[in-house]
Design a protein around this motif. Sequence first.
Motif, PDB file in Angstrom:
ATOM      1  N   VAL A   1     126.153  85.126 -49.800  1.00  0.00           N
ATOM      2  CA  VAL A   1     125.472  83.847 -49.930  1.00  0.00           C
ATOM      3  C   VAL A   1     123.985  84.073 -49.711  1.00  0.00           C
ATOM      4  O   VAL A   1     123.587  84.715 -48.740  1.00  0.00           O
ATOM      5  CB  VAL A   1     126.003  82.832 -48.892  1.00  0.00           C
ATOM      6  CG1 VAL A   1     125.215  81.528 -48.940  1.00  0.00           C
ATOM      7  CG2 VAL A   1     127.484  82.583 -49.111  1.00  0.00           C
TER       8      VAL A   1
ATOM      9  N   ILE B   1     134.152  80.131 -47.498  1.00  0.00           N
ATOM     10  CA  ILE B   1     132.957  80.750 -46.923  1.00  0.00           C
ATOM     11  C   ILE B   1     133.318  81.362 -45.574  1.00  0.00           C
ATOM     12  O   ILE B   1     133.957  80.724 -44.742  1.00  0.00           O
ATOM     13  CB  ILE B   1     131.829  79.706 -46.720  1.00  0.00           C
ATOM     14  CG1 ILE B   1     131.493  79.021 -48.041  1.00  0.00           C
ATOM     15  CG2 ILE B   1     130.587  80.368 -46.135  1.00  0.00           C
ATOM     16  CD1 ILE B   1     130.570  77.835 -47.896  1.00  0.00           C
TER      17      ILE B   1
ATOM     18  N   THR C   1     130.954  84.314 -49.852  1.00  0.00           N
ATOM     19  CA  THR C   1     131.752  83.208 -50.378  1.00  0.00           C
ATOM     20  C   THR C   1     132.629  83.664 -51.540  1.00  0.00           C
ATOM     21  O   THR C   1     132.286  84.595 -52.264  1.00  0.00           O
ATOM     22  CB  THR C   1     130.836  82.040 -50.824  1.00  0.00           C
ATOM     23  OG1 THR C   1     131.642  80.917 -51.154  1.00  0.00           O
ATOM     24  CG2 THR C   1     129.985  82.411 -52.016  1.00  0.00           C
TER      25      THR C   1
ATOM     26  N   ARG D   1     135.968  76.594 -52.784  1.00  0.00           N
ATOM     27  CA  ARG D   1     134.982  77.491 -52.187  1.00  0.00           C
ATOM     28  C   ARG D   1     135.497  77.897 -50.805  1.00  0.00           C
ATOM     29  O   ARG D   1     135.897  77.054 -50.015  1.00  0.00           O
ATOM     30  CB  ARG D   1     133.629  76.788 -52.046  1.00  0.00           C
ATOM     31  CG  ARG D   1     132.534  77.667 -51.474  1.00  0.00           C
ATOM     32  CD  ARG D   1     131.246  76.868 -51.228  1.00  0.00           C
ATOM     33  NE  ARG D   1     130.843  76.090 -52.380  1.00  0.00           N
ATOM     34  CZ  ARG D   1     129.962  76.489 -53.297  1.00  0.00           C
ATOM     35  NH1 ARG D   1     129.381  77.660 -53.196  1.00  0.00           N
ATOM     36  NH2 ARG D   1     129.649  75.702 -54.314  1.00  0.00           N
TER      37      ARG D   1
END
Length: 186
Positions: A29, A68, A47, A66
């Motif tokens: 990221v 993370i 991510t 998503r």
Amino acid sequence: MSDKERLDRWEALHDQPKSIFGWPGWLDVKKPRNEGPLLSHIAQRTTLLVSLCDQNGVNLESLQLRIIIWKGRPTEDVTCTLEASDNNWTCISRMDFWSNSPHMNADWRSIPGLPPQVGETHYHRFKENKAIGAHSFKPIGNLRAAINFDAEPRSFRDILRLIEIEWNIAGATELPLPERQRGLNV
């Protein structure tokens, strides 16, 4: 589009059977401009951004998954979001695992069964947040309402199983593990 129409559309996307569209890889990221310098590998985030498709294999361009993690701590403070798009990507449901703090439910009195606070591992379900209203959903920030999971996940594979079950995403358990998880029997 009215708030009601938007929420009904998001609910239909959330509830419909989905599967993975393509096979993504983990990406670092980029540091947001408003954060200070990240000088340590342990402070970097990575991510997995996943495109989704419907039962017929048609890409759902307005929905994505998503995941993370902290690159140096892949089993701490894991965030998984199901995001829908109109003009901006908006989190419509979120799962937080092993976070650094509990979540306070400011609207707990307005939703039957919603506790005032949930633990470090919790689930921001679409259902409770829709009941609060459109202001619960923002392009940036947390969803207002969360519940505890019935059981604490013990591995990253357990997280992927929860994603597959709770968000109705076939094949989520086959997503690639973060680099530091790959050698573990999870």
